[in-house]
Design a protein around this motif. Sequence first.
Motif, PDB file in Angstrom:
ATOM      1  N   UNK A  57      38.928  51.458  29.145  1.00 40.20           N
ATOM      2  CA  UNK A  57      37.978  50.903  28.181  1.00 40.20           C
ATOM      3  C   UNK A  57      37.772  49.422  28.414  1.00 40.20           C
ATOM      4  N   UNK A  58      38.871  48.714  28.649  1.00 37.86           N
ATOM      5  CA  UNK A  58      38.787  47.272  28.892  1.00 37.86           C
ATOM      6  C   UNK A  58      38.254  46.999  30.306  1.00 37.86           C
ATOM      7  N   UNK A  59      38.828  47.697  31.284  1.00 34.67           N
ATOM      8  CA  UNK A  59      38.491  47.395  32.680  1.00 34.67           C
ATOM      9  C   UNK A  59      37.013  47.630  32.978  1.00 34.67           C
ATOM     10  N   UNK A  60      36.445  48.694  32.413  1.00 37.39           N
ATOM     11  CA  UNK A  60      35.037  48.983  32.710  1.00 37.39           C
ATOM     12  C   UNK A  60      34.092  48.047  31.964  1.00 37.39           C
ATOM     13  N   UNK A  61      34.609  47.357  30.955  1.00 36.54           N
ATOM     14  CA  UNK A  61      33.760  46.423  30.202  1.00 36.54           C
ATOM     15  C   UNK A  61      33.409  45.214  31.064  1.00 36.54           C
ATOM     16  N   UNK A  62      34.342  44.806  31.909  1.00 39.81           N
ATOM     17  CA  UNK A  62      34.178  43.559  32.669  1.00 39.81           C
ATOM     18  C   UNK A  62      33.663  43.836  34.077  1.00 39.81           C
ATOM     19  N   UNK A  63      32.653  43.063  34.453  1.00 44.06           N
ATOM     20  CA  UNK A  63      31.972  43.295  35.731  1.00 44.06           C
ATOM     21  C   UNK A  63      32.888  43.088  36.934  1.00 44.06           C
ATOM     22  N   UNK A  64      33.949  42.328  36.747  1.00 43.18           N
ATOM     23  CA  UNK A  64      34.813  41.968  37.875  1.00 43.18           C
ATOM     24  C   UNK A  64      35.560  43.162  38.478  1.00 43.18           C
ATOM     25  N   UNK A  65      35.843  44.160  37.639  1.00 39.57           N
ATOM     26  CA  UNK A  65      36.735  45.221  38.108  1.00 39.57           C
ATOM     27  C   UNK A  65      36.000  46.321  38.870  1.00 39.57           C
ATOM     28  N   UNK A  66      36.616  46.732  39.964  1.00 40.83           N
ATOM     29  CA  UNK A  66      36.057  47.775  40.838  1.00 40.83           C
ATOM     30  C   UNK A  66      36.982  48.979  40.830  1.00 40.83           C
ATOM     31  N   UNK A  67      36.389  50.139  40.950  1.00 39.71           N
ATOM     32  CA  UNK A  67      37.199  51.358  40.915  1.00 39.71           C
ATOM     33  C   UNK A  67      37.097  52.138  42.224  1.00 39.71           C
ATOM     34  N   UNK A  68      36.302  51.590  43.162  1.00 42.27           N
ATOM     35  CA  UNK A  68      36.283  52.149  44.520  1.00 42.27           C
ATOM     36  C   UNK A  68      36.611  50.999  45.472  1.00 42.27           C
ATOM     37  N   UNK A  69      37.238  51.308  46.611  1.00 46.48           N
ATOM     38  CA  UNK A  69      37.585  50.229  47.532  1.00 46.48           C
ATOM     39  C   UNK A  69      36.328  49.539  48.051  1.00 46.48           C
ATOM     40  N   UNK A  70      36.322  48.216  48.111  1.00 44.03           N
ATOM     41  CA  UNK A  70      35.170  47.520  48.675  1.00 44.03           C
ATOM     42  C   UNK A  70      35.168  47.664  50.190  1.00 44.03           C
ATOM     43  N   UNK A  71      34.043  47.325  50.811  1.00 49.62           N
ATOM     44  CA  UNK A  71      33.958  47.392  52.257  1.00 49.62           C
ATOM     45  C   UNK A  71      34.768  46.294  52.924  1.00 49.62           C
ATOM     46  N   UNK A  72      34.833  46.370  54.253  1.00 52.31           N
ATOM     47  CA  UNK A  72      35.535  45.345  55.023  1.00 52.31           C
ATOM     48  C   UNK A  72      34.915  43.982  54.750  1.00 52.31           C
ATOM     49  N   UNK A  73      33.576  43.953  54.675  1.00 50.53           N
ATOM     50  CA  UNK A  73      32.872  42.728  54.299  1.00 50.53           C
ATOM     51  C   UNK A  73      32.214  42.931  52.949  1.00 50.53           C
ATOM     52  N   UNK A  74      32.604  42.118  51.998  1.00 55.17           N
ATOM     53  CA  UNK A  74      32.064  42.247  50.656  1.00 55.17           C
ATOM     54  C   UNK A  74      30.961  41.196  50.475  1.00 55.17           C
ATOM     55  N   UNK A  75      29.759  41.691  50.211  1.00 63.77           N
ATOM     56  CA  UNK A  75      28.605  40.792  50.116  1.00 63.77           C
ATOM     57  C   UNK A  75      28.182  40.661  48.666  1.00 63.77           C
ATOM     58  N   UNK A  76      28.069  39.423  48.211  1.00 63.82           N
ATOM     59  CA  UNK A  76      27.611  39.192  46.844  1.00 63.82           C
ATOM     60  C   UNK A  76      26.307  38.402  46.895  1.00 63.82           C
ATOM     61  N   UNK A  77      25.308  38.912  46.198  1.00 60.73           N
ATOM     62  CA  UNK A  77      24.022  38.222  46.165  1.00 60.73           C
ATOM     63  C   UNK A  77      23.854  37.593  44.790  1.00 60.73           C
ATOM     64  N   UNK A  78      23.587  36.298  44.773  1.00 63.34           N
ATOM     65  CA  UNK A  78      23.429  35.589  43.514  1.00 63.34           C
ATOM     66  C   UNK A  78      22.070  35.897  42.919  1.00 63.34           C
ATOM     67  N   UNK A  79      22.067  36.205  41.639  1.00 64.84           N
ATOM     68  CA  UNK A  79      20.810  36.471  40.947  1.00 64.84           C
ATOM     69  C   UNK A  79      20.618  35.504  39.795  1.00 64.84           C
ATOM     70  N   UNK A  80      21.156  34.304  39.932  1.00 67.79           N
ATOM     71  CA  UNK A  80      20.940  33.278  38.906  1.00 67.79           C
ATOM     72  C   UNK A  80      19.479  32.850  38.884  1.00 67.79           C
ATOM     73  N   UNK A  81      19.149  32.019  37.915  1.00 66.90           N
ATOM     74  CA  UNK A  81      17.749  31.647  37.729  1.00 66.90           C
ATOM     75  C   UNK A  81      17.176  30.903  38.921  1.00 66.90           C
ATOM     76  N   UNK A  82      17.935  29.922  39.391  1.00 67.86           N
ATOM     77  CA  UNK A  82      17.429  29.127  40.509  1.00 67.86           C
ATOM     78  C   UNK A  82      17.230  30.009  41.737  1.00 67.86           C
ATOM     79  N   UNK A  83      18.159  30.938  41.950  1.00 70.75           N
ATOM     80  CA  UNK A  83      18.023  31.865  43.074  1.00 70.75           C
ATOM     81  C   UNK A  83      16.831  32.799  42.855  1.00 70.75           C
TER      82      UNK A  83
END
Lengths: 152, 617
Positions: A57-83
């Motif tokens: 319940x707690x873990x799924x609330x927060x965007x940080x937590x993953x429940x499947x292994x990430x890839x060898x290279x983890x890519x994050x794309x910023x979607x902030x306003x300026x971006x």
Amino acid sequence: MTTEQPDLENILTAYGRERDNLIPLLQEVQDRFRYLSPEAVQAVADHLELSANDVYGVATFYAQFRFVPPGLHHIKVCEGTACHVRGSDRILESISRATGIAPGQTSSNGQFSLERVACFGSCALAPVVVVDDKVYGRMTAAKTNKLIEDKK
Amino acid sequence: MSFAARQQQAQIVWQRFEQPDRPRILIGSATCGRAAGSLEVMAAFAAELAKQGLTESVDVVEVGCLGMCYAEVLVEIRGRDGKRVLYQSVEPRHVEALVDAQLVRGEVFAPLALAVMNDTDETVPAFTDLPMIQPQVRIVLRNCGIIDPTNIDHYLAQGGYSGMARAFSLGPEQVIEEMKASGLRGRGGAGFPTGVKWGFARSSVADQKYVICNADEGDPGAYMDRSVLEGDPHSVIEGLIIAGYAIGAGRGYMYIRAEYPLAVERVKKAIEQAYECGLLGKNILGTDFSFDIDIRLGAGAFVCGEETALIASIEGKRGTPRPRPPYPSVSGLWGKPTAINNVETLANVPYIILEGGDKFALIGTEKSKGTKVFALTGKVRNSGLVEVPMGITLREIVFDIGGGMLGDKPIKAVQTGGPSGGVIPVDQLDTPVDYENLQKLGSIMGSGGMIVMDESDCIVDIAKFYLGFCVEESCGKCAPCRIGGYQMLNLLNGIAEGAGSLEDLDKLRRVALAMQRASLCALGQTAANPVMSTLRYFEQEYREHIVNRKCRSHKCRSLMTYSIIQDKCKRCRVCVINCPVNAIEGDREKGFFIDVSKCVKCGKCFEVCKFQAIAKE
């Protein structure tokens, strides 16, 4: 070469059994194992004397937590306003196409995983992409293609 | 060691750092600087100095951010003559020339020189005369980019922790009076007077109280808190200790976003140093006041910037807000009185206590005192962090400090306050910036994101962007926010796709009103602001999307097409090669055409064409 699995018990015993340890504990477990496996969640729940349900319940609330292994290279794309105003949607699309995965997924060969992030706070360098914790600023669709090719 | 002796020792360290005849290289290495390549530049300097045999005689130090993000990587070099020159856009390939010019030959390397820090020079302007710097008043950013943030002696030598020492001699009641006199209002967004908040928490009776520094800077487009934590972490820690002393708390928490790893690292180190120096822990400076600080990392939930949600998160629960009252100053963390202050607010505190609330209150407008740090980004030439006195106009911020528009395009609007804020149209740019004025215009001060927009930014798209953010970040606890936001977003998507009707505008207004009145927390109450404010000033653009099925900024994909301008096309085939869906057909003889049925409107052809031969309609 075999890498020794970091010992989950060692992490757990460093924390008390009070509930406010839950999020720091999940963060450390994810840091070490790169995601939260069902076994890890159960172990955390047992340690804090909570139900696994409660922990999910707690873990799924927060965007940080993953429940499947990430890839060898983890890519994050910023979607902030300026971006966003400088075209992050096209950057995301371009990466998605180059890797064949949608945000939240890991490619079937385990090479890449893709995530959208609200803002890295590097707005002057928009649009921003983060690969394996290295920040790449002033991206274009063409530059992302090269970045992905280099990592392949 | 007494505090006075510790301060003296710090002065010695600082004097050595500032020793005019000792060559020194400072490298701006906050997250922005690192992203621009500061660590590579630093390595290049180390290699070059080693090659020249200068490693022993030149100090190379990482500092925080001067706020001139557009000019990263920034490097300040002090030569043997004591002249300190700031260089912009430094890359590893420039390093050899820089070392050769300033450290070997004692000359300024003109091509990259931006300013002289401590002197005047005929060719290079003084730092304080730069148009971007001159109108600024730096209180929060006073040490950023000047000191080594990992060295507590540097902070102490700037009068660091003297505010805390003065607070102890004043006593808690008087500290709160100073804060009230300063007129400081919360910099996290809502603008509640800090002294009043502390007063409430102080008068709540309890066996334990808490203070929390809210560093969960989730507002997209805002990064002032990150920069302060990375560039001057001790100022925030000192502010938190003073807050704890004033309300009678024994423990404080720093709640920092996990997306800010460098900030977390710097704060961790700063807390360790403060413990080592006896500035945290038991009986601080020999008083009977004891205080501890713990760090908690935010786990990626925007709603946790809301104080009751933040408290739930520290308690190890889902970060959902609860109704107020009771306010946290009465019943907060574990039901105990808790004062929650934002990073920028706390960074002001040591200055106020040291210099006096009255002096701080001289800056700003009648109801908004002091300065505000803005993250100036978007279509502006000099993107960066700027700290300005309250009451300055938006026009001064964008055109004087920001250097005007990128590519000299006409300005359309300025967005302030992030997803809880609104847009301010060009005819209101001369409004003095303070809490009340921004609210009157339908926006808010917010945490300080300031996005400058030009005619290529579509107003419907911007509204959709912010609302989409709030819909994703809604915790789902209360219906007005969870359902209202989703319904509004559907209406906006329809409008952006050319499937909207004029009735939708009324529907948007009605749902927005329900969200404002009935949502549980500020996220839901303000989520409709970007839509309402864009409708207020730019209804015509919404109508164009609905009636004419036209997006004048060519941003809404359903309402635009790409085509090739045959007169300009050189038939080089670059677009053909780059098109990811093979939508460009034809040959060199007959020319090339975009098949609109295949085109996904990714814009790659537009980006790669060197002859501006791709048209957006």
